[in-house]
Structures are given as structure tokens and as C-alpha cells.
Enzyme design. Sequence first.
Site, PDB file in Angstrom:
ATOM      1  N   GLY A 184      56.388  14.549  -0.505  1.00 51.61           N
ATOM      2  CA  GLY A 184      56.900  15.818  -1.273  1.00 51.61           C
ATOM      3  C   GLY A 184      58.217  16.141  -0.762  1.00 51.61           C
ATOM      4  O   GLY A 184      59.202  16.528  -1.379  1.00 51.61           O
ATOM      5  N   THR A 185      58.239  15.881   0.722  1.00 48.94           N
ATOM      6  CA  THR A 185      59.791  16.234   1.213  1.00 48.94           C
ATOM      7  C   THR A 185      60.803  15.411   0.558  1.00 48.94           C
ATOM      8  O   THR A 185      61.830  15.720   0.257  1.00 48.94           O
ATOM      9  CB  THR A 185      59.678  15.841   2.643  1.00 48.94           C
ATOM     10  N   ASN A 245      52.651  27.287  -0.483  1.00 49.02           N
ATOM     11  CA  ASN A 245      51.719  26.918   0.522  1.00 49.02           C
ATOM     12  C   ASN A 245      51.195  27.891   1.509  1.00 49.02           C
ATOM     13  O   ASN A 245      50.194  27.729   2.056  1.00 49.02           O
ATOM     14  CB  ASN A 245      52.438  25.687   1.341  1.00 49.02           C
ATOM     15  N   GLN A 280      51.541  22.045  -4.026  1.00 44.60           N
ATOM     16  CA  GLN A 280      50.377  22.809  -3.759  1.00 44.60           C
ATOM     17  C   GLN A 280      49.567  23.021  -4.858  1.00 44.60           C
ATOM     18  O   GLN A 280      48.482  23.200  -5.024  1.00 44.60           O
ATOM     19  CB  GLN A 280      50.483  23.890  -3.095  1.00 44.60           C
ATOM     20  N   SER A 293      53.027  15.525  -4.051  1.00 42.58           N
ATOM     21  CA  SER A 293      52.573  14.852  -2.671  1.00 42.58           C
ATOM     22  C   SER A 293      51.062  14.377  -2.628  1.00 42.58           C
ATOM     23  O   SER A 293      50.187  15.176  -2.957  1.00 42.58           O
ATOM     24  CB  SER A 293      52.890  15.765  -1.451  1.00 42.58           C
ATOM     25  N   THR A 319      61.672  -1.983  -1.050  1.00 38.78           N
ATOM     26  CA  THR A 319      60.299  -2.551  -1.826  1.00 38.78           C
ATOM     27  C   THR A 319      59.020  -1.240  -1.985  1.00 38.78           C
ATOM     28  O   THR A 319      59.109  -0.694  -1.137  1.00 38.78           O
ATOM     29  CB  THR A 319      59.934  -3.701  -0.414  1.00 38.78           C
ATOM     30  N   CYS A 370      54.461  22.370   8.641  1.00 38.76           N
ATOM     31  CA  CYS A 370      55.681  21.826   9.157  1.00 38.76           C
ATOM     32  C   CYS A 370      56.449  22.748  10.113  1.00 38.76           C
ATOM     33  O   CYS A 370      56.962  22.388  11.094  1.00 38.76           O
ATOM     34  CB  CYS A 370      56.637  21.612   7.884  1.00 38.76           C
TER      35      CYS A 370
HETATM   36  N1  PLP Z   1      56.281  21.205  -0.779  1.00 32.37           N
HETATM   37  C1  PLP Z   1      55.145  22.083  -0.389  1.00 32.37           C
HETATM   38  C2  PLP Z   1      55.010  23.306  -0.993  1.00 32.37           C
HETATM   39  C3  PLP Z   1      54.521  21.722   0.640  1.00 32.37           C
HETATM   40  O1  PLP Z   1      53.465  22.418   1.044  1.00 32.37           O
HETATM   41  C4  PLP Z   1      54.661  20.347   1.542  1.00 32.37           C
HETATM   42  C5  PLP Z   1      53.863  20.195   2.555  1.00 32.37           C
HETATM   43  O2  PLP Z   1      53.436  20.821   3.395  1.00 32.37           O
HETATM   44  C6  PLP Z   1      55.783  19.612   1.200  1.00 32.37           C
HETATM   45  C7  PLP Z   1      56.521  20.099   0.113  1.00 32.37           C
HETATM   46  C8  PLP Z   1      55.988  18.396   1.646  1.00 32.37           C
HETATM   47  O3  PLP Z   1      55.220  17.233   1.420  1.00 32.37           O
HETATM   48  P1  PLP Z   1      55.226  15.926   2.171  1.00 32.37           P
HETATM   49  O4  PLP Z   1      54.276  16.466   3.599  1.00 32.37           O
HETATM   50  O5  PLP Z   1      54.476  15.255   1.239  1.00 32.37           O
HETATM   51  O6  PLP Z   1      56.368  15.817   2.522  1.00 32.37           O
END
Ligand code: PLP
Length: 393
Positions: free
Chosen positions: A72-73, A152, A182, A202, A240, A331
Site C-alpha cells: 500500500g505504501t 484505518n 482498508q 495492499s 524482477t 505504523c
Molecule cells: N493505507 C492504509 C489506509 C493503511 O491502513 C496502510 C497500512 O496500515 C497502508 C496504506 C500501507 O500499506 P502497506 O503496509 O502495505 O505498505
Amino acid sequence: MSERLYFDSNATAKLRPEVFDAYVEALRAVGGNPSSLHEPGRRARHLLDDARERIAAALGVHEDELVFTSGGTESNNLALLGSLRPSPQGRALAVSAIEHSSVLGPARALEREGAKLTLLPVDETGTVSLEATRTALRDQHLSLVSTMAANNELGTCAPLEELSAVLEDAPLRPRWHIDAVQALGRVPLDLRRLRVDLASFSIHKLGGPVGVGVLYRRAGVRLEPLLWGGEQEQGLRPGTENVAGAVAAARAIELAVAEAQSHAAKLRRLSLQLWSEVAAKLPRVRLLGLPVDHPRRLPGTLNLLCPKIDGKVLVMRLDLAGLAVSAGSACASGSLEPSHVLQAIGCSEEESRAGLRLSLGREVGEEDVHKTVEILWRTLGAASVNAVEIKGL
Ligand code: PLP
């Protein structure tokens, strides 16, 4: 001690056996590099193409519109940075104030590079202001608007239909990105009908492995890659490809989409049970965000404000008692900063350190909810004697 209760699925969901099996099978089956011309390479390419097609079918989009990422990031970073770079100077973007740090971070980076950043305010439920969005669209020539589909921390879903209409009405419609990390598998998401340009997903939030993500990029939407050095993923994500990760993603997304309705209904029922038991036993605890039965509440996510107790201290106490939850987002929970999400909905700095997030996964049942409330009650009862009190609460 009896088995630990896991109520932190928004941080990472438990690995689903079906996805694990598909992942392991693919790890064994990938014979080579998908860019190689020989048979083992072609086998890997076939697995990758097949995974992409299955995800496209599940999401109702075209396979060329999907980019595999590391999570997701990265999807969020690619959506934001890729939209405004290489020339952010003098351009404008608007993101909601309660976005995940993986949206706020690149948004602030673009601001440092000369873009104008507007933070769209939210109300006390965490719902982004449509009025502020309209105003930003009227007063500025926005290149990008980014709004998360489901928050989240609070479990508030954005009014996506209304946002879509507001964007459509704008004289110069900007690009629209949604962070759907989410939301997928818990709320209906029709990317085409919403006319979304970019959407982030994600896989570890869906019971798949960590380190796999997907960015949906509507056909015709141009992006600048974050990395350089290869033509993989249409040049947008060189390196890759993680073929087994893509196969796991396909299985996880197919299952999430197929089971979304029943899963959401179950989570909604358990959330109601959880909140009614908490409200009965712990009357001083407040539920943040929308009412528990509100149609825009993300099924299975409750943020509880427990008076006079620091959220992180409570998390540790609950952990000792056998319950895994988090204070704010996973996070941020290593940091001492108050939650920017709780601050954005009007909580004081002290209150913004006191939110306790409970997020339910598919393994949770009624008895687990009941045991969780018992643990909360015992721990909060003890904490009210031994509380690490926060001034002002
Ligand atoms: N976006 C939201 C709303 C999330 O809750 C999260 C993870 O907590 C992310 C992005 C980031 O995803 P990833 O952990 O796969 O990098």
C-alpha cells in the site's frame, strides 16, 4: 494463558490458508524470470499474466490498468509522486487530513518540491468535507485529489459517490486517487462507476503475504515511475516481478471480493456485539467516529477512547492479558506522537494519545468478542486504580 486474541487485523490480517497454499505453490512453480524467453521464464510470465487477469476480473477493470507494487505504501507513493513529478513546482494537490502517512508523506514531499498542498478537513466523525473539497476545486487548479476510501484508525468510510459527483462537477476535473487498502473486501468498490483514476491496494490486509500491493491506474493516466532501470510493469515499476506474490494477490483479491458481502455482514454483527458489551460494562468509554450501525462505518473497526489512560500503555497491558490491539495506526504506534487522525476530528492532544483501535478479522467469533470485552473490563478496571493518567483528561 489461553490463546491470544488478535484484534489488530487493520495492521495486518492473519494469513489465509487458501492464499498461503496458492503462494507456496507459485513459489515452487516459478521456474525463471518472467522477462526470460526460455520455457521457465515463459512459465513465470504465464503465472504473472494470469494473476493480473484474475485481479482485473475481480476488480472489474482491464489488466493493463494494474501495476504490481510492494504494498500500500508504494502504491500510494506512486500515485501521488508519479502524478505530479517530474514538475511539481506551481501545481496543486488536495488530500484529506486523515490520510495514512503513506499519502501524507509524499504529499508533503511534493509541497517541499514546490507544489501547493491543501489538507481537506474532516468533521467529528472523520468524514471529509464535501464543501471544502468544492471550495478547493473552485479556487485552485488542482492536479490531484486523494481521499481514502476507509480510514484505518477510525473506521469511517468516505462518501465516495458524493465525492465522485463533486469532482465531476468541477470545471477542471483533477485526477482522483483513493487509498482503498482498508476498504477492499469490506465495502463495495466499483472503480469504473466511481470514475476513480488511481486506487491503492495492499495484500497483507487481505490475508496475503506482506510486501505485495497493487495500484490501479485508469487507462490513459500517465505516471512518472519512482524507480528507473527496467521495463517491467509498463516501465512503472522496474525490477524482477514478484510472481508468487502476484499469484497470492490474485487469490486474496478474488476471495475478498467474492466474500465481501458475507464478511462485512459478519463483521458488522460482531462490531455491534462488541460495542454493546463495552457500553454496558464500561460506560465511560467513548466510541469515536460514526455510530456503530452507521452504513458508512467500516465493518469490524472500532476506535475506543478510554478516559485517563495512555493508549500505548493500555496496549501493553492488554497484550500481557492476551489481547492484541493497537493505539492508532500500526505504523505510528511506535511513535510518541498523538494520532493526527484523532486530532483532525477534534480530539485534544491528550485524547489523541488515548484511542484504542480494535479491528476484527475473519477468524474472530462471538466468544472472542465476549472474551475481549472481559479483558478490557478487567484491564481498564485495574488501570483506573493504577492509571498512567494524562493531564487534562
Ligand atoms: N493505507 C492504509 C489506509 C493503511 O491502513 C496502510 C497500512 O496500515 C497502508 C496504506 C500501507 O500499506 P502497506 O503496509 O502495505 O505498505
